[in-house]
Design a protein around this motif. Structure first.
Motif, PDB file in Angstrom:
ATOM      1  N   ASP C 120     -51.360  -5.276 -37.704  1.00 16.40           N
ATOM      2  CA  ASP C 120     -50.337  -6.319 -37.753  1.00 16.40           C
ATOM      3  C   ASP C 120     -50.520  -7.288 -38.916  1.00 16.40           C
ATOM      4  O   ASP C 120     -50.021  -8.407 -38.884  1.00 16.40           O
ATOM      5  CB  ASP C 120     -50.325  -7.088 -36.421  1.00 16.40           C
ATOM      6  N   VAL C 121     -51.238  -6.854 -39.925  1.00 17.65           N
ATOM      7  CA  VAL C 121     -51.479  -7.739 -41.068  1.00 17.65           C
ATOM      8  C   VAL C 121     -50.395  -7.525 -42.132  1.00 17.65           C
ATOM      9  O   VAL C 121     -50.117  -6.380 -42.516  1.00 17.65           O
ATOM     10  CB  VAL C 121     -52.877  -7.476 -41.668  1.00 17.65           C
ATOM     11  N   HIS C 122     -49.815  -8.637 -42.580  1.00 10.88           N
ATOM     12  CA  HIS C 122     -48.785  -8.541 -43.616  1.00 10.88           C
ATOM     13  C   HIS C 122     -49.455  -8.274 -44.964  1.00 10.88           C
ATOM     14  O   HIS C 122     -50.436  -8.918 -45.306  1.00 10.88           O
ATOM     15  CB  HIS C 122     -47.970  -9.834 -43.679  1.00 10.88           C
ATOM     16  N   PRO C 123     -48.891  -7.333 -45.725  1.00  7.50           N
ATOM     17  CA  PRO C 123     -49.550  -6.949 -46.983  1.00  7.50           C
ATOM     18  C   PRO C 123     -49.531  -8.047 -48.042  1.00  7.50           C
ATOM     19  O   PRO C 123     -50.286  -7.966 -49.012  1.00  7.50           O
ATOM     20  CB  PRO C 123     -48.743  -5.725 -47.432  1.00  7.50           C
ATOM     21  N   ALA C 124     -48.678  -9.050 -47.872  1.00  9.13           N
ATOM     22  CA  ALA C 124     -48.645 -10.119 -48.875  1.00  9.13           C
ATOM     23  C   ALA C 124     -49.332 -11.378 -48.369  1.00  9.13           C
ATOM     24  O   ALA C 124     -49.207 -12.438 -48.974  1.00  9.13           O
ATOM     25  CB  ALA C 124     -47.194 -10.425 -49.256  1.00  9.13           C
ATOM     26  N   ALA C 125     -50.064 -11.279 -47.257  1.00 12.86           N
ATOM     27  CA  ALA C 125     -50.757 -12.462 -46.753  1.00 12.86           C
ATOM     28  C   ALA C 125     -51.796 -12.917 -47.776  1.00 12.86           C
ATOM     29  O   ALA C 125     -52.327 -12.098 -48.529  1.00 12.86           O
ATOM     30  CB  ALA C 125     -51.419 -12.140 -45.419  1.00 12.86           C
ATOM     31  N   PRO C 126     -52.068 -14.211 -47.833  1.00 15.10           N
ATOM     32  CA  PRO C 126     -53.008 -14.693 -48.831  1.00 15.10           C
ATOM     33  C   PRO C 126     -54.422 -14.160 -48.581  1.00 15.10           C
ATOM     34  O   PRO C 126     -54.769 -13.770 -47.465  1.00 15.10           O
ATOM     35  CB  PRO C 126     -52.950 -16.214 -48.680  1.00 15.10           C
ATOM     36  N   CYS C 129     -56.574 -14.656 -45.526  1.00 12.90           N
ATOM     37  CA  CYS C 129     -56.132 -14.071 -44.245  1.00 12.90           C
ATOM     38  C   CYS C 129     -56.427 -12.576 -44.164  1.00 12.90           C
ATOM     39  O   CYS C 129     -56.126 -11.940 -43.136  1.00 12.90           O
ATOM     40  CB  CYS C 129     -54.635 -14.292 -44.049  1.00 12.90           C
ATOM     41  N   ILE C 130     -56.964 -11.985 -45.226  1.00  9.62           N
ATOM     42  CA  ILE C 130     -57.109 -10.526 -45.260  1.00  9.62           C
ATOM     43  C   ILE C 130     -58.498 -10.113 -45.713  1.00  9.62           C
ATOM     44  O   ILE C 130     -58.690  -9.021 -46.276  1.00  9.62           O
ATOM     45  CB  ILE C 130     -56.052  -9.884 -46.197  1.00  9.62           C
ATOM     46  N   TRP C 133     -59.588  -6.667 -44.373  1.00  5.47           N
ATOM     47  CA  TRP C 133     -58.952  -5.524 -45.030  1.00  5.47           C
ATOM     48  C   TRP C 133     -59.559  -5.283 -46.410  1.00  5.47           C
ATOM     49  O   TRP C 133     -59.841  -4.144 -46.797  1.00  5.47           O
ATOM     50  CB  TRP C 133     -57.436  -5.751 -45.178  1.00  5.47           C
ATOM     51  N   SER C 348     -45.771   0.475 -53.392  1.00  3.10           N
ATOM     52  CA  SER C 348     -45.125  -0.807 -53.096  1.00  3.10           C
ATOM     53  C   SER C 348     -46.168  -1.861 -52.740  1.00  3.10           C
ATOM     54  O   SER C 348     -46.018  -3.037 -53.075  1.00  3.10           O
ATOM     55  CB  SER C 348     -44.189  -0.675 -51.898  1.00  3.10           C
ATOM     56  N   TRP C 349     -47.210  -1.438 -52.032  1.00  6.87           N
ATOM     57  CA  TRP C 349     -48.247  -2.379 -51.643  1.00  6.87           C
ATOM     58  C   TRP C 349     -49.611  -1.870 -52.052  1.00  6.87           C
ATOM     59  O   TRP C 349     -49.874  -1.760 -53.233  1.00  6.87           O
ATOM     60  CB  TRP C 349     -48.165  -2.680 -50.134  1.00  6.87           C
ATOM     61  N   HIS C 350     -50.438  -1.517 -51.067  1.00  3.94           N
ATOM     62  CA  HIS C 350     -51.822  -1.189 -51.416  1.00  3.94           C
ATOM     63  C   HIS C 350     -52.189   0.230 -51.018  1.00  3.94           C
ATOM     64  O   HIS C 350     -53.357   0.539 -50.826  1.00  3.94           O
ATOM     65  CB  HIS C 350     -52.776  -2.177 -50.735  1.00  3.94           C
ATOM     66  N   GLY C 351     -51.182   1.076 -50.856  1.00  2.00           N
ATOM     67  CA  GLY C 351     -51.454   2.435 -50.397  1.00  2.00           C
ATOM     68  C   GLY C 351     -51.279   2.530 -48.891  1.00  2.00           C
ATOM     69  O   GLY C 351     -50.894   1.560 -48.233  1.00  2.00           O
ATOM     70  N   ALA C 353     -52.559   2.037 -46.020  1.00  2.00           N
ATOM     71  CA  ALA C 353     -53.745   1.303 -45.580  1.00  2.00           C
ATOM     72  C   ALA C 353     -54.322   1.828 -44.263  1.00  2.00           C
ATOM     73  O   ALA C 353     -55.529   2.031 -44.139  1.00  2.00           O
ATOM     74  CB  ALA C 353     -53.412  -0.185 -45.479  1.00  2.00           C
TER      75      ALA C 353
END
Ligand SMILES: Cc1ncc(COP(=O)(O)O)c(C=O)c1O
Ligand SMILES: Cc1ncc(COP(=O)(O)O)c(C=O)c1O
Lengths: 513, 450, 513, 450
Positions: C120-126, C129-130, C133, C348-351, C353
């Motif tokens: 439930d982690v947003h890929p653009a969270a600062p 917050c990650i 990950w 689009s993001w980090h693969g 995940a």
């Protein structure tokens, strides 16, 4: 045993049993087993590893390991996944098994039941660690009391039959408290088998009353057995014929007149949710089958939950400990209390708690409006099927039913030799589970069909169509033969039940080698 | 209407029309007007799933589950054993979850075979020839075992060791009110059943003697003595066993038990606040016709293919009615399937390993706690996964203090185990407890009992 | 279309398609649909409910609702559960599909992938917050580099083919940075189709080199095409014939000699885990198929993950942003950095995940010892099968293989008319998935068998037995006919692929009515 | 050996013997000695599952997932839409999860039919005749669409609105290095594509024009203008749509799009830290032979029964090799199946309802935030589920402050959207945000930007 039909019993990765790929037999776990193989993985603990001999005195030690099975995780998964492919379920199709209320089980309840905050709680944790659970149980109790029209409930009984026995023990305690010894409990001849069995275990004698021509309790016959030795009567309403006992108020009055109590077998509560309440009909004790009415899934035969709700006067006798709201409304606290004259504990702990959590979820999602719709649509579906099928089968009681209808294959059998059992088996390969057959006992060649409210009109049409086709086919000798030999397309063909009893093989080790 | 019922308005109209009715209410015209609920149930209107889920999450978050925040040292019949993802995944397959009692074996071979395997596994663990398909829980199994023994012997006096789980004994007493069985207590001495304290004469010869192995306080009982007394009196020996400890202990069957009962929670079920659990029930072949509940047997289909079916149905309530051996109908099948999966995962070596590791943790923890000033043992017999202590304070107080420190310290003992004092504590250590957890627990314990 | 074979297309609750109950067709979601029915339930928000007209200008509004399907939750569950019963899977049985590495997917990885702290982690969270990950990704990168013998990796590519293209873009950037324009990339004729396709998309020309009689790259032919226009070579080792390229060091030297780079297609990495590393063989760029080697399940065709690991000199070109350990070892912090000469972003993001989290789980559970066992047992299984089957099929390269073996049904076809395809189809109804057929293209009537390490000897025996039976049966005309008409017992019989292309029906709406 | 590999020592011995080998190492005798790893990999030895799970839980707990603690107002291509338990339950059925690409259609009808239904659903949402079986993600779909357009038109110049997600544009640029396509940026004015800013001559006529609907800043673009320019130049119109907003918006197909691409995450996938997501790709029938990736078609089996199979395989890399339309092989099938389930759950009314409720929440939240002193809108066009703001401080700082208050406030905008300033914030409001959450967010926002 015909073992050469299991050519590859030890073939772990062969989807041998997947009906997707044919009709092979799935080997047992024991045949998949291979010495030295294992699947378990346990936490690294760092605890000093003393030898078994230092921990357990010789007299208590096993001589040799208990031979379970030795399989890899991969083979374990293959085996049980393949077994699941040999199993019909609500999620696969309609399951109109009368009296069992096989409705759709909402997936949200599964999600609730695995919340760690519910599933990982120790039942003996102190009250301040279980406030959520206690509140949940109180909330459910309140809802069930409102739904049944009763004053208080115990959530401990693990299924309907346990609820029945609880109810009978409550009756017993009630009379004992008054110094009034009563021996008899009345049940109608259409009753479910658990009723008489529970009566016996409750220490009472069964007095059976017949049904009348309309499928209801023969009121005159009932009156004739009512006396001061009657502790009470057990009824379902609608009864197991799916018919509403219209005279219920008079019956209640008459039983109360002689000082008896009325017990409501709630297996059929689905029919009347939000429409009429057992309490308002005059019942004193009610059990609910949460696994039926509230869609907690049946799990292949269990677990269930059979809470028992009672009127005010019986509340002091309820089992304990009971989850209870303490403190004032503004800052509620929850704890355990045991009623003054409690009959005692009924379950190792607090009942099938996770089943109860599922049921509360179901109640909240449906609410008053949704629960009433459940009853209405269940009754609508059953009546539609009853009417539609009344030209194909005998309708022993030809009047509107509630949530299920009982038909009979009596004429069909006479005309074609095709029995209710054959109809059931043929229906299996039409893509439906079969109805309940040969119950209630008072109907010859009974087919007891309970579609439930979660099946659509399209499904009912397909189901009716399949049954009609089966009846039509039975008219020809080949058709009749096909029915008596059905099913053909299932993972196994008709199973030899008599042989199972005659040559009992209750474990793999009991197989003749 | 909810997403669970499929009826569109059009469906409802057409169906009513087919029935010659003009409203859904008319379906209930047989229900006397006076009885019908005016105004509906006094419960809130239905809420959408996400709202309900949030509510249930709120409730869940008002609990303290065992896990990282509350390290579990409690047992007393509910144990924190490993439940691997594979067991959860397989046991939650919807074919197992959403099916009914296998009344149509042709489409229920999945559940039937799994239960057949379960029966075999329980039979092997218990050392007895037959196991049923499950009962509600350990207590229910005990009740049924006593009923079986009374039926088999025709004697209503039953002697039950005080070492049997007290809540099971409570349940037994509750149900005895109906059956009229007379339940007698056999006291413990230093945690072990004091067999010499049994006293009866010809008029109340025992129909059964019940003993737990290990017992409630964790102690290994002398089953040889129990068996000898049964031989002398003709009573049946009922052993309440623990299926995990059975991985290293001599089996009850080997000790001569006639009936074995047990709680199967430790075989793959989460703590679940006490249920659904799994009543285990096994007996010798002599008693198979008195077996309560469902039994699956192997047979063949019309083409001679191996098949499974519920059998000896004539014992059951739906056929035998008031003369049935038991009233049980719905049981705990899904838990039996779960246990079969879990036992398949553990296998021969795993079950022994879990028992052994639990015993090691128990030894390590017990030795350390007994060094804490003011703490004493209540028992002398060997223990396996659980042990009892006398504390220098009220045990409930100790449990609360330790909960504040992140430990579920155990289960407070009924004063009957401590000569009327509320200072007994039952502590369980499973294979999941690490040395670090135990060390931290012991430190916290020292502080809490000070 | 033969629509009358779908008699009950609208019958929601009919387990029509469950092979458990026969071989009916499952209706589509669109045929189950009924206007007005719905399943959705959304949170009560209390947000003011403005009308659509107030929110969206007319020009942008749909005229009519988009007709998806209208089904109840119950019918939705029935439909997709029934579809799942029409699908073979690893969990049902052995899946020896060469080149695909269909091994058992440990269930623990499923449990990890649904942890809310990951899922439930947003890929653009600062970054604060990650941290978990970022650490996870760094940990995986380090492990993959060690496993491949490389210096740094990108986890962005979503599958093997994306990894290939990434590798080619890295080559391009490498040469561009040196001002060295090169046009050619060499691939062997046995290569997987994604290799040449990626070469084209990478802006290079494919130069194909043949295999020699031993199934390896023809080294002389290779040397003859090596020149200063060669950007590099793409190889798998073991190659797609399951054979180890023994000359790999000489090849590497020769390619490096002309300034070219070596790309390792990691689809076959399963064979050499912990035994030999691409980096040590001389490769500069390596992709891994986590969905193959690291058992992140294939999901019916995806998702996968195709990280690309590179040697030191190529690290500055890796895609960004990259998860990076910052701060000192004692108090590590994690953040994003972009390499100096990065080729840019690939996803689009980090693969994928969650696929990466599964793979790390797999690596940690196995560890160095377990990973080496994976390779050893995979190779053991493949060689066992190769030897056992070499009397039933042609063995075009009769020497020890690695994790898979390629056999040929060439003689069988000549003698009996039974083709590799027929063998594959017959095997389906023996309870196994079939091997890959007709790949690699250089082997006539190829059967490419990859048992993987998670299948037991018993399974291999059953599989070999089934294949031998099929070959034996083919000797008679009836047997051969049965094979060419197989499968008989699957939910559908042999599917008309040609017709699908000729009369294209890519959606329900394109069906001729 | 792990519980995943079944080999016992006895198995290994017998297999080696069959092969005439004396050790497992000999299996690798073809690998030159010098290359073989001496001493094994420098990674730790394997750990039991529970230890690994604990480690992964540790990592997970070092994140702040969206949910109660961190209420999500972030979007930018990854949205917090409702994913019901039913979608999770069905999509995780192991037959879907553990199968491969449906190369043997006779035993893969489950996945094939689900994908066929997915294709139909995407086709209906996008308004175009054909959808493929999925690509990696929205960015990958965009890359493939541009490749298709260049192939179809023979022109390598592609004009891309700055309103297309910037990370997708980055990916496009990365891959253009290989294909040599020339990518041109069309700037935004007040959040909407400034079509007039496109300028080219005969030598660089566009092969495609790419526009997002709604665009990255949440704005509804004038697709009519885009279509007109395509008509004038012969370029293909590629629209990057949002499948949820499509529930109420005129479909791209209706606007005249030739190719539609999109990110399907919102159709049942959790936020997943960015993947696995779902690349949507649809086109007109004209371009079906250039379609990248797998395509499922309906056909019949040998008995005339309806069946599904992957088709037009000649486009694909395994057959066409260097001339394939794309190199994609493994795609995101499980996500396509998930989307089919989720779209089945939403249905005709649900998808519109989600879009409508998101629009309502967006309006409510935007109106409130624009009242906060110092906060301004960056755009003028209508918005639907997402909107952009100019803040009186660095947006990264605002996001961090609001995270401390329990809100994921949005995604900081690239300075190219704010004339080089780092003060742009993109805020998304889905149907899951309650009024109470929005009100609390607005209050926290007021404090944070002060
Ligand atoms: C009418 C009736 N009463 C009682 C019961 C017993 O309920 P349970 O199976 O939960 O014990 C049933 C169950 O089938 C029933 O149908
Ligand atoms: C040898 C080989 N290379 C590359 C690939 C492409 O990998 P992916 O399907 O993950 O894109 C495959 C996949 O089958 C393969 O077998």
């Amino acid at each position: 045993m015909v073992d050469d039909l299991v050519p590859a019993a030890a073939a772990g990765g062969r989807a041998a049993s997947a009906p997707l790929l044919g009709r092979d037999t799935e080997p047992t776990l024991f045949e998949l087993s291979e010495p030295g193989r294992s699947a378990w993985q346990l936490r690294t603990t760092g605890v000093p590893d003393l030898a078994l001999e230092e921990l357990v005195p010789e007299a208590h030690r096993r001589d040799s390991p208990v031979a379970l099975a030795e399989v890899s995780e991969r083979d374990l998964v293959g085996h049980f996944t393949r077994l699941s492919h040999r199993q019909f379920s609500v999620d696969l199709g309609a399951y109109p098994l009368g009296s069992c209320t096989m409705k759709y089980n909402p997936k949200i309840c599964d999600a609730v039941a695995v919340l760690p905050g519910l599933a990982d709680v120790h039942p003996a944790a102190p009250a301040n660690c279980i406030q959520g659970w206690l509140e949940l149980l109180v909330e459910l109790e309140v809802a069930l009391c409102e739904i049944t029209g009763m004053a208080a409930a115990t959530l401990q009984p693990a299924a309907g039959a346990a609820g029945e026995l609880t109810g009978l023990l409550l009756m017993r305690a009630w009379f004992a408290a008054k110094g009034d010894v009563r021996r008899k409990v009345i049940i109608p001849d259409s009753a479910h088998g658990t009723n008489p069995a529970s009566v016996t275990l409750g220490g009472f004698e069964v007095v059976t009353v017949p049904s009348d021509g309309r499928g209801c309790v023969d009121v005159e016959a009932l009156y004739s057995v009512l006396d001061e030795d009657v502790a009470g009567i057990m009824l379902t309403n609608p009864n197991t014929l799916g018919l509403f006992e219209e005279d219920i108020r008079s019956i209640a009055d008459a039983v109360h007149e002689v000082g008896g109590l009325l017990y409501y077998d709630g297996a059929n509560l689905n029919a009347i949710l939000g429409v009429v309440r057992p309490g308002d009909m005059g019942f004193d004790i009610v059990h609910l089958n949460l696994h039926k009415t509230f869609a907690t899934p049946h799990g292949g035969g269990g677990p269930g939950a059979g809470p028992v709700a009672v009127s005010d006067r019986l509340a002091p006798f309820l089992p304990g400990p009971r989850p209870t709201r303490l403190g004032d409304a503004s800052s509620p606290r929850f704890g355990w209390t045991t009623p003054e004259r409690s009959i005692g504990r009924l379950h190792s702990w607090h009942g099938n708690a996770l089943v109860l959590a599922r049921a509360l979820t179901y109640v909240l999602v449906h609410g008053n409006d949704g629960l009433r719709d459940v009853a209405r649509l269940a009754v609508l579906n059953a009546n539609w099927l009853r009417k539609r099928l009344s030209s194909s089968f005998d309708a022993p009681y030809d009047r509107p039913c509630m949530h299920e209808c009982v038909l009979s294959a009596s004429s069909l059998k006479r005309a074609t030799g095709v029995k209710a059992l054959d109809v059931a088996k043929r229906l299996l390969e039409e893509g439906f589970h079969s109805p309940t057959v040969y119950f209630p006992l008072i109907v010859d060649e009974a087919l007891m069909i309970e579609p439930t409210e979660t099946e659509s009109l399209q499904t009912l049409e397909a189901l009716a169509g399949a049954l009609e086709r089966i009846v039509a086919e039975a008219a020809t000798p080949e058709g009749a033969l096909a029915a008596t030999e059905a099913p053909h397309l299932t993972p196994v063909r008709r199973v030899d039940e008599a042989r199972a009893a005659r040559h009992l093989v209750p474990t793999f080790d009991a197989r003749p080698s | 209407m909810s997403g669970y019922t499929p009826h569109t308005d059009a469906d409802v109209s057409s169906m009513l029309e087919f029935l010659g009715l003009s409203s859904l209410d008319e379906l209930f015209s047989v229900v006397p007007e006076a009885l019908r609920l005016a105004g509906g149930l006094d419960i809130p209107a239905g809420l959408p799933e996400p709202d309900v889920f949030a509510h249930m999450e709120d409730l869940a978050s008002a609990n303290r589950p065992c896990g990282r925040d509350l390290v579990c040292f409690a047992g007393a019949g509910a144990y924190d054993h490993e439940v691997p993802p594979v067991t959860r995944a397989l046991a939650s397959r919807s074919e197992f979850v959403t099916s009914y009692t296998p009344y149509q074996p042709e489409v229920a071979q999945g559940v039937l075979q799994a239960v057949f395997e379960f029966q075999t596994l329980v039979s092997r663990l218990s050392g007895l020839a037959v196991s049923n398909a499950s009962l509600y829980d350990g207590a229910a199994s005990l009740v049924e075992a006593v009923n079986l023994a009374v039926g088999a012997t025709g004697r209503q006096d039953v002697w039950v060791s005080h070492g049997v789980n007290p809540s099971w004994r409570d349940v037994l007493a509750t149900f005895a009110a109906g059956t009229g069985h007379r339940i007698h207590d056999i006291p413990l001495t230093a945690g072990s059943t004091d067999w010499a304290a049994m006293s009866f004469d010809d008029s109340d010869e025992p129909g059964a003697i019940v003993v737990a192995y290990p017992n409630y306080l964790g102690c290994l009982e002398d089953l040889g003595d129990a068996r000898a007394r049964c031989d002398r009196t003709g009573a049946l020996l009922i052993v309440a066993f623990d299926p995990i400890c059975a991985g290293i202990l001599r089996s009850p069957g080997d000790w001569g038990a006639d009936v074995v009962v047990g709680e199967g929670q430790a075989l793959g079920m989460p703590l679940s606040f006490g249920g659904p659990y799994l009543g285990l029930f096994a007996c010798t072949m002599d008693h198979v016709r008195r077996l309560p509940g469902r039994l699956v047997g192997e047979t063949v289909d019309a083409e001679g293919r191996r098949a499974y079916v519920t059998t000896l149905r004539a014992r059951e309530q739906d056929i035998r009615r008031e003369k049935a051996t038991s009233n049980v109908c719905t049981n705990q099948t899904l838990m039996a399937v779960t246990a079969a999966i879990q036992l398949g995962w553990l296998g021969t070596s795993g079950i022994a390993e879990v028992a052994l590791r639990s015993a090691r943790g128990t030894r390590y923890c017990r030795d350390a706690l007994l060094k804490v000033p003011g703490v004493e043992s209540l028992t002398t017999a060997p223990v396996l996964r659980e042990f009892s202590l006398r504390l220098p304070l009220e045990s409930e107080m100790a449990v609360e203090r330790l909960a504040d420190e992140g430990f579920l310290a155990g289960v407070a003992l009924d004063p009957s185990y401590t000569q009327g004092h509320g200072d007994g504590l039952l502590v369980a250590v499973t294979e999941r407890r690490t040395r670090a957890e135990i060390d931290a627990f012991v430190s916290a314990f020292e502080k809490a009992v000070r």
